[in-house]
Design a protein around this motif. Structure first.
Motif, PDB file in Angstrom:
ATOM      1  N   THR A 163     -15.148 -77.024 -90.274  1.00  0.00           N
ATOM      2  CA  THR A 163     -15.934 -76.350 -89.229  1.00  0.00           C
ATOM      3  C   THR A 163     -16.706 -77.424 -88.478  1.00  0.00           C
ATOM      4  O   THR A 163     -17.542 -78.124 -89.061  1.00  0.00           O
ATOM      5  N   ILE A 164     -16.380 -77.610 -87.181  1.00  0.00           N
ATOM      6  CA  ILE A 164     -16.969 -78.692 -86.394  1.00  0.00           C
ATOM      7  C   ILE A 164     -18.214 -78.160 -85.693  1.00  0.00           C
ATOM      8  O   ILE A 164     -18.154 -77.164 -84.983  1.00  0.00           O
TER       9      ILE A 164
ATOM     10  N   ILE B   4      -5.635 -72.635 -79.328  1.00  0.00           N
ATOM     11  CA  ILE B   4      -5.260 -74.024 -79.038  1.00  0.00           C
ATOM     12  C   ILE B   4      -6.459 -74.711 -78.397  1.00  0.00           C
ATOM     13  O   ILE B   4      -7.125 -74.134 -77.535  1.00  0.00           O
ATOM     14  N   VAL B   5      -6.733 -75.927 -78.843  1.00  0.00           N
ATOM     15  CA  VAL B   5      -7.852 -76.698 -78.272  1.00  0.00           C
ATOM     16  C   VAL B   5      -7.274 -77.707 -77.288  1.00  0.00           C
ATOM     17  O   VAL B   5      -6.507 -78.603 -77.688  1.00  0.00           O
ATOM     18  N   ASN B   6      -7.616 -77.551 -76.024  1.00  0.00           N
ATOM     19  CA  ASN B   6      -7.104 -78.460 -74.982  1.00  0.00           C
ATOM     20  C   ASN B   6      -8.147 -79.508 -74.605  1.00  0.00           C
ATOM     21  O   ASN B   6      -8.377 -79.785 -73.425  1.00  0.00           O
ATOM     22  N   LEU B   7      -8.763 -80.064 -75.613  1.00  0.00           N
ATOM     23  CA  LEU B   7      -9.836 -81.043 -75.394  1.00  0.00           C
ATOM     24  C   LEU B   7      -9.314 -82.318 -74.741  1.00  0.00           C
ATOM     25  O   LEU B   7      -9.971 -82.898 -73.873  1.00  0.00           O
ATOM     26  N   ASP B   8      -8.122 -82.751 -75.149  1.00  0.00           N
ATOM     27  CA  ASP B   8      -7.575 -84.009 -74.614  1.00  0.00           C
ATOM     28  C   ASP B   8      -7.338 -83.896 -73.095  1.00  0.00           C
ATOM     29  O   ASP B   8      -7.521 -84.870 -72.356  1.00  0.00           O
ATOM     30  N   VAL B   9      -6.937 -82.694 -72.663  1.00  0.00           N
ATOM     31  CA  VAL B   9      -6.690 -82.472 -71.225  1.00  0.00           C
ATOM     32  C   VAL B   9      -7.994 -82.643 -70.444  1.00  0.00           C
ATOM     33  O   VAL B   9      -8.049 -83.369 -69.436  1.00  0.00           O
ATOM     34  N   MET B  10      -9.062 -82.004 -70.923  1.00  0.00           N
ATOM     35  CA  MET B  10     -10.366 -82.069 -70.235  1.00  0.00           C
ATOM     36  C   MET B  10     -10.942 -83.482 -70.316  1.00  0.00           C
ATOM     37  O   MET B  10     -11.573 -83.959 -69.365  1.00  0.00           O
ATOM     38  N   MET B  11     -10.731 -84.155 -71.454  1.00  0.00           N
ATOM     39  CA  MET B  11     -11.220 -85.524 -71.607  1.00  0.00           C
ATOM     40  C   MET B  11     -10.527 -86.447 -70.609  1.00  0.00           C
ATOM     41  O   MET B  11     -11.152 -87.340 -70.031  1.00  0.00           O
ATOM     42  N   ALA B  12      -9.242 -86.228 -70.392  1.00  0.00           N
ATOM     43  CA  ALA B  12      -8.478 -87.050 -69.427  1.00  0.00           C
ATOM     44  C   ALA B  12      -8.976 -86.771 -68.008  1.00  0.00           C
ATOM     45  O   ALA B  12      -9.112 -87.696 -67.196  1.00  0.00           O
ATOM     46  N   LYS B  13      -9.279 -85.501 -67.708  1.00  0.00           N
ATOM     47  CA  LYS B  13      -9.773 -85.149 -66.359  1.00  0.00           C
ATOM     48  C   LYS B  13     -11.116 -85.803 -66.085  1.00  0.00           C
ATOM     49  O   LYS B  13     -11.393 -86.261 -64.986  1.00  0.00           O
ATOM     50  N   ARG B  14     -11.979 -85.828 -67.101  1.00  0.00           N
ATOM     51  CA  ARG B  14     -13.320 -86.402 -66.925  1.00  0.00           C
ATOM     52  C   ARG B  14     -13.349 -87.900 -67.217  1.00  0.00           C
ATOM     53  O   ARG B  14     -14.399 -88.527 -67.119  1.00  0.00           O
ATOM     54  N   LEU B  21     -17.374 -89.437 -76.125  1.00  0.00           N
ATOM     55  CA  LEU B  21     -17.679 -88.004 -76.165  1.00  0.00           C
ATOM     56  C   LEU B  21     -18.326 -87.638 -77.502  1.00  0.00           C
ATOM     57  O   LEU B  21     -19.296 -86.883 -77.536  1.00  0.00           O
ATOM     58  N   ALA B  22     -17.800 -88.204 -78.599  1.00  0.00           N
ATOM     59  CA  ALA B  22     -18.347 -87.916 -79.941  1.00  0.00           C
ATOM     60  C   ALA B  22     -19.812 -88.348 -80.014  1.00  0.00           C
ATOM     61  O   ALA B  22     -20.657 -87.634 -80.561  1.00  0.00           O
ATOM     62  N   GLN B  23     -20.090 -89.502 -79.450  1.00  0.00           N
ATOM     63  CA  GLN B  23     -21.473 -90.027 -79.461  1.00  0.00           C
ATOM     64  C   GLN B  23     -22.391 -89.120 -78.639  1.00  0.00           C
ATOM     65  O   GLN B  23     -23.501 -88.797 -79.061  1.00  0.00           O
ATOM     66  N   LEU B  32     -14.406 -85.000 -84.243  1.00  0.00           N
ATOM     67  CA  LEU B  32     -13.903 -84.714 -82.896  1.00  0.00           C
ATOM     68  C   LEU B  32     -12.384 -84.830 -82.864  1.00  0.00           C
ATOM     69  O   LEU B  32     -11.694 -84.052 -82.194  1.00  0.00           O
ATOM     70  N   SER B  33     -11.868 -85.785 -83.630  1.00  0.00           N
ATOM     71  CA  SER B  33     -10.417 -85.959 -83.726  1.00  0.00           C
ATOM     72  C   SER B  33      -9.770 -84.739 -84.388  1.00  0.00           C
ATOM     73  O   SER B  33      -8.706 -84.275 -83.967  1.00  0.00           O
TER      74      SER B  33
END
Lengths: 164, 70
Positions: A163-164, B4-14, B21-23, B32-33
């Motif tokens: 859980t993150i 589905i978590v599309n975090l990598d897509v948003m990270m690439a956009k920003r 981001l983790a910090q 975060l990974s």
């Protein structure tokens, strides 16, 4: 008093289990050598083999219980008790308790002095019981339930860790 | 499939890295990974709020529901 972690009761218990393992192994070899290989044990060969097998199986199960307990206590020392390995250790301990209970039952059936069975009796040597079968059977049942409880705890911990 | 978590897509956009981001969010790179690779079992609202604040997006931009194939 600290119960788990380094320099705690768990650490002391691990040392005691190590001593018990060594002493137990020594006693097993001593009893086998002095009892079964000597000429004083005057019983028939098939019965000797049967009793020897029961003794061997029971002793190996006891050793295995000590080894599994040692694994569980080691996880307590590093303060990480809710792991899959401990679930397997508890399950193995319960199976071994059932095997020992079976050995006691077979030993009782082989020894046909059924009339002399006593739950608890006191004599000049102290307090004795013929309840060993029941003790190991109920211990096996309880430890099996405990292994299922531990499994639930492992599942909850995994859910919490992810859980993150 | 589920969520589905599309975090990598948003990270690439920003144009922001994982460690940065983790910090900013206040969680470890490892956590975060786990989130990015769809290994997480749950996410706290506080964490989701921090991620959306740092990436300037909505939860729907990061989370997507895909029905299970039966």
């Amino acid at each position: 008093m600290r119960y788990y972690g380094k320099h705690s009761m768990a650490g002391f218990l691990k040392i005691m289990l190590d001593i018990l393992l060594v002493v137990g192994l020594g006693m097993f070899i001593f009893i086998c050598k002095n009892t079964f290989s000597s000429g004083d044990f005057n019983i028939s060969i098939p019965r000797k083999i049967f009793i020897g097998s029961l003794f061997f199986i029971g002793s190996m199960c006891l050793m295995s219980i000590l080894l599994n307990l040692r694994k569980i206590v080691s996880s307590l020392i590093i303060v990480s008790p809710f792991i899959k390995q401990n679930v397997l250790s508890l399950r193995n301990i319960s199976i071994e308790c059932f095997i020992i209970a079976l050995c006691y039952l077979l030993n009782f059936l082989l020894n046909t002095n059924y009339g002399k069975f006593k739950l608890v009796f006191i004599d000049v040597k102290g307090i004795h019981t013929d309840l060993a079968f029941f003790i190991f059977f109920f211990a096996g049942c309880f430890i099996l339930i405990l292994s299922k409880v531990f499994q639930q705890a492992v599942d909850v911990k995994e859910e919490n860790d992810l859980t993150i | 499939m589920g969520i589905i978590v599309n975090l990598d897509v948003m990270m690439a956009k920003r144009k922001i890295s994982l460690s940065e981001l983790a910090q900013r969010v206040g969680i470890t790179n490892a956590n975060l990974s786990i989130l990015k690779n769809n290994k997480a079992k749950a996410i706290r609202f506080s964490t989701l709020e921090s991620i959306c604040r740092e990436l300037n997006c909505q939860p729907g931009d990061i989370l997507e529901y895909v029905p299970d194939e039966k």
